[in-house]
Scaffold this motif. Structure first.
Motif, short mmCIF file in Angstrom:
data_model
loop_
_atom_site.label_atom_id
_atom_site.label_comp_id
_atom_site.label_asym_id
_atom_site.label_seq_id
_atom_site.Cartn_x
_atom_site.Cartn_y
_atom_site.Cartn_z
N THR A 80 38.75 43.86 44.88
CA THR A 80 37.76 42.99 44.19
C THR A 80 38.57 42.83 42.83
O THR A 80 38.09 41.76 42.61
CB THR A 80 36.40 43.19 44.20
N LEU A 81 39.47 43.50 42.51
CA LEU A 81 39.97 43.33 41.18
C LEU A 81 41.03 42.76 41.34
O LEU A 81 42.26 43.44 41.55
CB LEU A 81 40.12 44.72 40.39
N ASP A 82 41.16 41.38 40.86
CA ASP A 82 42.56 40.65 41.05
C ASP A 82 43.15 40.22 39.67
O ASP A 82 44.41 40.12 39.66
CB ASP A 82 42.36 39.32 41.69
N THR A 83 42.24 40.01 38.59
CA THR A 83 42.91 39.70 37.30
C THR A 83 42.49 40.50 36.21
O THR A 83 40.93 40.83 36.11
CB THR A 83 42.46 38.13 37.12
N SER A 115 50.90 50.77 29.61
CA SER A 115 50.86 51.58 30.65
C SER A 115 49.88 51.06 31.75
O SER A 115 50.01 51.10 32.87
CB SER A 115 50.59 53.13 30.11
N ILE A 116 48.71 50.60 31.31
CA ILE A 116 47.88 50.25 32.23
C ILE A 116 48.29 48.98 32.73
O ILE A 116 48.12 48.73 34.25
CB ILE A 116 46.29 49.85 31.42
N GLY A 117 48.97 48.07 32.05
CA GLY A 117 49.45 46.90 32.66
C GLY A 117 50.47 47.16 33.70
O GLY A 117 50.49 46.51 34.74
N ARG A 136 51.77 46.83 39.41
CA ARG A 136 52.54 47.43 40.61
C ARG A 136 51.17 47.44 41.91
O ARG A 136 51.80 47.61 43.03
CB ARG A 136 52.65 49.02 40.41
N ARG A 137 50.01 47.32 41.50
CA ARG A 137 49.02 47.32 42.68
C ARG A 137 48.71 45.67 42.92
O ARG A 137 47.78 45.62 43.43
CB ARG A 137 47.86 48.06 42.03
N VAL A 170 40.32 52.10 37.10
CA VAL A 170 40.51 53.43 36.96
C VAL A 170 41.49 54.04 38.27
O VAL A 170 42.58 54.57 38.33
CB VAL A 170 39.44 54.35 36.90
N GLY A 171 40.65 53.72 39.36
CA GLY A 171 41.45 54.25 40.72
C GLY A 171 42.89 53.49 40.67
O GLY A 171 43.79 54.19 41.41
N MET A 172 42.94 52.52 40.61
CA MET A 172 44.36 51.70 40.81
C MET A 172 45.27 52.19 39.86
O MET A 172 46.55 52.24 40.12
CB MET A 172 44.26 50.12 40.09
N CYS A 173 44.88 52.59 38.69
CA CYS A 173 45.96 53.42 37.82
C CYS A 173 46.14 54.93 38.28
O CYS A 173 46.89 55.47 37.37
CB CYS A 173 45.10 53.41 36.35
#
Length: 390
Positions: free
Chosen positions: A13-16, A28-30, A35-36, A171-174
């Protein structure tokens, strides 16, 4: 108090995301989020920092057409409150989090606004990834910086479940593991595990200015290991340490007590303490006990985060002075099918290029040791003190 620790998988659900602050952590977060497949918008008061982060693929400098799902405030601790208030006034995102290593000053449960600073606590959750590098700036950023690392979240009674959920998904996407924790407990823990070590490393490194540079040429790995983190940005660390002054002072005073005991013991052994006559043996034993307790304390540090209950052992393998020797060793390990949890090089009087230290799951240590010995390699086995359980 730690409430929960879990690996956090994204729900899609996290698109932007808007990242405010394109230093090491923000960039680094970016990189991790792009990449996801997340569209990341980059903001920073320094245009050159944004340009570098954008060129590295961490996101776009273009402003979003509408509110992003989440904004990450990736600025030094003293700037979080102002940046957060400004971002909420501009309505740049639905939910907000930060990455500062000091959390209690941002917690104001029950107020409905951040301690009168003009930001809504219901749409903010404090965050702190336990990851970093000695070198600052976007150029040092890595997409895998957070893989397998804990990422602290400090929701308050005001924080909405939707905001906490958005931060958890990020956090999970990272690739990190979300750990929910009380803000004040976080600050006390980080004072001991991060801020005090950095201060001690810096003060030790500062002493080197007064030593003969020829003597420093004799430096071994111990001095390099102890002072490695002193290479951090002094402006950033002044902000971090100053923002966590109360918790750090408590830890420093505890250390000061042990230093005074050690100073007295050494004074007796050196013959400079007037009341030490005939007590040398007792003070030598005191010094031995301090060192033994230090060794025992060091064994409490997990060899690898997120593997509770597993026992690791170290295999030390002498390296020969041949080009590509480390690569050949790793190829041998890979052929055995054993995973190396960690790897570093130690100096050795028996090997001109040192010892490769492999951290291995204790269940397969003997299998790998025999495999390497059958290929003509010398192997030194060592189980970490304190059984090595993490």
């Amino acid at each position: 108090m730690i409430y929960a620790s879990e690996h956090t998988a994204g729900t899609g659900t996290l698109d932007t995301v808007t990242v405010i602050g394109t230093g090491l952590i923000g960039t680094s977060i970016g990189l991790a989020l792009t990449r996801r497949g997340v569209r990341v918008h980059l903001r920073d008061v320094h245009a050159e920092s944004v340009r570098i982060a954008e060129a590295m693929g961490a996101g776009t400098a273009l402003a979003p057409a509408r509110q992003t799902d989440l904004a990450v405030i990736a600025v030094p601790p003293h700037g979080v409150t102002a940046a957060l208030a400004d971002a909420q006034r501009q309505r740049i995102a639905v939910h907000f989090t930060d990455v500062a290593s000091v959390k209690a000053s941002l917690s104001a449960p029950g107020t409905g606004a951040g301690a009168g600073a003009g930001w809504d606590t219901s749409r903010f959750v404090g965050g702190h990834p336990i990851a970093g590098r000695e070198h600052p700036g976007p150029g040092a950023a890595r997409a895998d910086l957070f893989h397998g690392k804990p990422w602290i979240l400090t929701p308050t009674a005001d924080t909405s479940p939707a905001t906490t959920g958005a931060a958890r998904e990020m956090v999970g996407m990272c690739g990190a593991d979300a750990v929910t924790m009380d803000a004040e407990a976080h600050d006390r823990a980080i004072a001991m595990t991060s801020h005090l070590p950095h201060l001690v490393a810096s003060l030790t490194a500062r002493m080197l200015h007064s030593y003969d540079q020829r003597a420093l040429g004799l430096s071994g790995s111990g001095l390099r290991d102890l002072t490695r983190i002193a290479a951090g940005d002094p402006d950033l660390w002044t902000d971090i340490i100053g923002s966590n002054a109360a918790a750090l002072l408590e830890a420093l005073e505890s250390l000061q007590g042990d230093l005074e005991i050690t100073r007295r013991a050494l004074g007796v052994l050196a013959g400079t303490m007037q009341d030490g006559s005939g007590r040398e043996a007792a003070y030598r034993e005191l010094l031995r006990r301090l060192l033994a307790e230090g060794r025992s304390g060091q064994s409490l540090i997990p060899q690898k985060y997120g593997a509770q209950g597993r026992v690791y052992e170290k295999l030390r393998v002498p390296l020969t002075d041949r080009e590509g020797e480390l690569a050949r060793l790793l190829a041998d390990v890979s052929e055995c099918g054993v995973n190396v949890e960690d790897l570093w090089i130690e100096e050795s009087a028996d090997s001109p290029t040192g010892l490769a230290v492999l951290l291995i799951d204790g269940k397969v240590t003997e299998e790998l040791a025999r495999w390497l010995e059958n290929r003509g390699r010398s192997v030194l086995r060592q189980t970490p003190a304190g059984a090595g359980t993490v």
